[in-house]
Design a protein around this motif. Structure first.
Motif, PDB file in Angstrom:
ATOM      1  N   ASP A  15       9.653  -3.855   6.795  1.00 30.85           N
ATOM      2  CA  ASP A  15      10.370  -3.853   5.699  1.00 30.85           C
ATOM      3  C   ASP A  15       9.277  -4.154   4.553  1.00 30.85           C
ATOM      4  O   ASP A  15       9.091  -3.171   3.578  1.00 30.85           O
ATOM      5  CB  ASP A  15      11.950  -4.318   5.120  1.00 30.85           C
ATOM      6  CG  ASP A  15      12.529  -3.948   4.232  1.00 30.85           C
ATOM      7  OD1 ASP A  15      12.333  -2.772   3.917  1.00 30.85           O
ATOM      8  OD2 ASP A  15      12.971  -4.800   3.300  1.00 30.85           O
ATOM      9  N   ALA A  16       8.761  -5.206   4.640  1.00 29.35           N
ATOM     10  CA  ALA A  16       7.736  -5.487   3.574  1.00 29.35           C
ATOM     11  C   ALA A  16       6.427  -4.799   3.736  1.00 29.35           C
ATOM     12  O   ALA A  16       6.182  -4.362   2.604  1.00 29.35           O
ATOM     13  CB  ALA A  16       7.178  -7.217   3.880  1.00 29.35           C
ATOM     14  N   ALA A  18       6.576  -1.819   4.621  1.00 31.40           N
ATOM     15  CA  ALA A  18       7.050  -0.376   4.198  1.00 31.40           C
ATOM     16  C   ALA A  18       7.180  -0.275   2.694  1.00 31.40           C
ATOM     17  O   ALA A  18       6.707   0.483   2.146  1.00 31.40           O
ATOM     18  CB  ALA A  18       8.424   0.025   4.879  1.00 31.40           C
ATOM     19  N   ARG A  19       7.561  -1.459   1.957  1.00 24.57           N
ATOM     20  CA  ARG A  19       7.763  -1.555   0.586  1.00 24.57           C
ATOM     21  C   ARG A  19       6.159  -1.688   0.212  1.00 24.57           C
ATOM     22  O   ARG A  19       5.854  -1.097  -1.046  1.00 24.57           O
ATOM     23  CB  ARG A  19       8.299  -2.681   0.187  1.00 24.57           C
ATOM     24  CG  ARG A  19       9.943  -2.289  -0.200  1.00 24.57           C
ATOM     25  CD  ARG A  19      10.509  -3.450  -0.706  1.00 24.57           C
ATOM     26  NE  ARG A  19      11.523  -4.120   0.256  1.00 24.57           N
ATOM     27  CZ  ARG A  19      11.697  -5.395   0.580  1.00 24.57           C
ATOM     28  NH1 ARG A  19      10.847  -6.112   0.193  1.00 24.57           N
ATOM     29  NH2 ARG A  19      12.708  -5.633   1.652  1.00 24.57           N
ATOM     30  N   ILE A  22       4.878   1.863   0.517  1.00 22.06           N
ATOM     31  CA  ILE A  22       5.361   2.932  -0.592  1.00 22.06           C
ATOM     32  C   ILE A  22       4.951   2.515  -2.088  1.00 22.06           C
ATOM     33  O   ILE A  22       4.657   3.411  -2.830  1.00 22.06           O
ATOM     34  CB  ILE A  22       6.914   2.611  -0.709  1.00 22.06           C
ATOM     35  CG1 ILE A  22       7.667   3.186   0.566  1.00 22.06           C
ATOM     36  CG2 ILE A  22       7.679   3.224  -1.864  1.00 22.06           C
ATOM     37  CD1 ILE A  22       9.249   3.160   0.858  1.00 22.06           C
ATOM     38  N   GLU A  23       4.748   1.072  -2.314  1.00 17.99           N
ATOM     39  CA  GLU A  23       4.187   0.822  -3.600  1.00 17.99           C
ATOM     40  C   GLU A  23       2.565   1.356  -3.646  1.00 17.99           C
ATOM     41  O   GLU A  23       2.387   1.694  -4.884  1.00 17.99           O
ATOM     42  CB  GLU A  23       4.068  -0.717  -3.594  1.00 17.99           C
ATOM     43  CG  GLU A  23       3.860  -1.334  -5.069  1.00 17.99           C
ATOM     44  CD  GLU A  23       3.908  -2.828  -5.215  1.00 17.99           C
ATOM     45  OE1 GLU A  23       3.117  -3.103  -6.171  1.00 17.99           O
ATOM     46  OE2 GLU A  23       4.725  -3.355  -4.645  1.00 17.99           O
ATOM     47  N   GLU A  26       2.783   4.920  -4.169  1.00 20.08           N
ATOM     48  CA  GLU A  26       3.205   5.177  -5.556  1.00 20.08           C
ATOM     49  C   GLU A  26       1.991   4.886  -6.607  1.00 20.08           C
ATOM     50  O   GLU A  26       1.997   5.826  -7.561  1.00 20.08           O
ATOM     51  CB  GLU A  26       4.529   4.355  -5.950  1.00 20.08           C
ATOM     52  CG  GLU A  26       5.828   4.912  -5.424  1.00 20.08           C
ATOM     53  CD  GLU A  26       6.910   3.964  -5.679  1.00 20.08           C
ATOM     54  OE1 GLU A  26       6.821   2.854  -6.195  1.00 20.08           O
ATOM     55  OE2 GLU A  26       8.138   4.438  -5.214  1.00 20.08           O
TER      56      GLU A  26
END
Length: 191
Positions: A15-16, A18-19, A22-23, A26
């Motif tokens: 999850d970390a 992936a975030r 994603i960040e 972005e």
């Protein structure tokens, strides 16, 4: 560590990651969008400037063409006025009283040479007579005769001798007069 704790940790790390991905995506997308926006703004300004220049060029060309067209129209109008002026002058010459017109023809007859025949139009039949031609011949000490041939012109005379014609018809005289005086006449009429 228990199996559940390991799964929880793997999920937490995933999850970390992936975030973070994603960040990062972005942020990268924001950078790309910022660069694209700058390029679009630059392109818009360039297109706007090019369009403005093109519009100015088209307007300037249109103004030049309009000026040329206006000049052509003015020139045509002036030419028409000159045509009318010389046509009116010719008609006034044709409308001279007989006494004045006779003097004009006598002046033309001064160009006669020995052996010439004088051809007149219907207009001159009552003005240019055998007696008049004889008077001019006597004053110039030449042989000059009035032709029985009637000219097809309207005013003036033709002197002919051995196939050589000297054209003193009013049309010819006024055409010559026009070539000599048109510039001065135009200047007087149009400044």
């Amino acid at each position: 560590m228990s199996k559940e704790a390991i799964i929880e940790r793997i999920l937490s790390d995933a999850d970390a990651q992936a975030r973070a991905a994603i960040e990062e995506a972005e942020n990268k997308a924001a950078e790309i969008l910022a660069v694209a926006e700058k390029q679009c703004d630059s392109y818009r300004r360039k297109v706007a400037a090019d369009t403005a220049r093109a519009v100015e060029d088209v307007a300037a060309r249109a103004e030049v063409v309009a000026g040329l067209d206006a000049g052509k129209l003015m020139l045509a109008a002036k030419a028409d006025i000159l045509d009318r002026v010389y046509a009116m002058a010719l008609e006034k010459a044709r409308a001279l009283d007989k006494k004045t017109y006779r003097k004009v023809v006598e002046g033309m007859l001064q160009c006669a040479e020995n052996g010439d025949k004088v051809i007149v139009s219907e207009r001159e039949r009552g003005i240019v007579t055998k007696d008049m031609v004889a008077e001019v011949a006597k004053s110039k000490n030449i042989k000059l005769t009035l032709s029985s041939e009637k000219g097809t012109f309207d005013g003036g005379i033709i002197l002919t001798s051995d196939g050589v014609d000297k054209n003193f018809t009013l049309e010819t005289e006024f055409a010559l007069l026009r070539t000599e005086t048109e510039a001065e006449t135009a200047k007087k009429l149009f400044g």
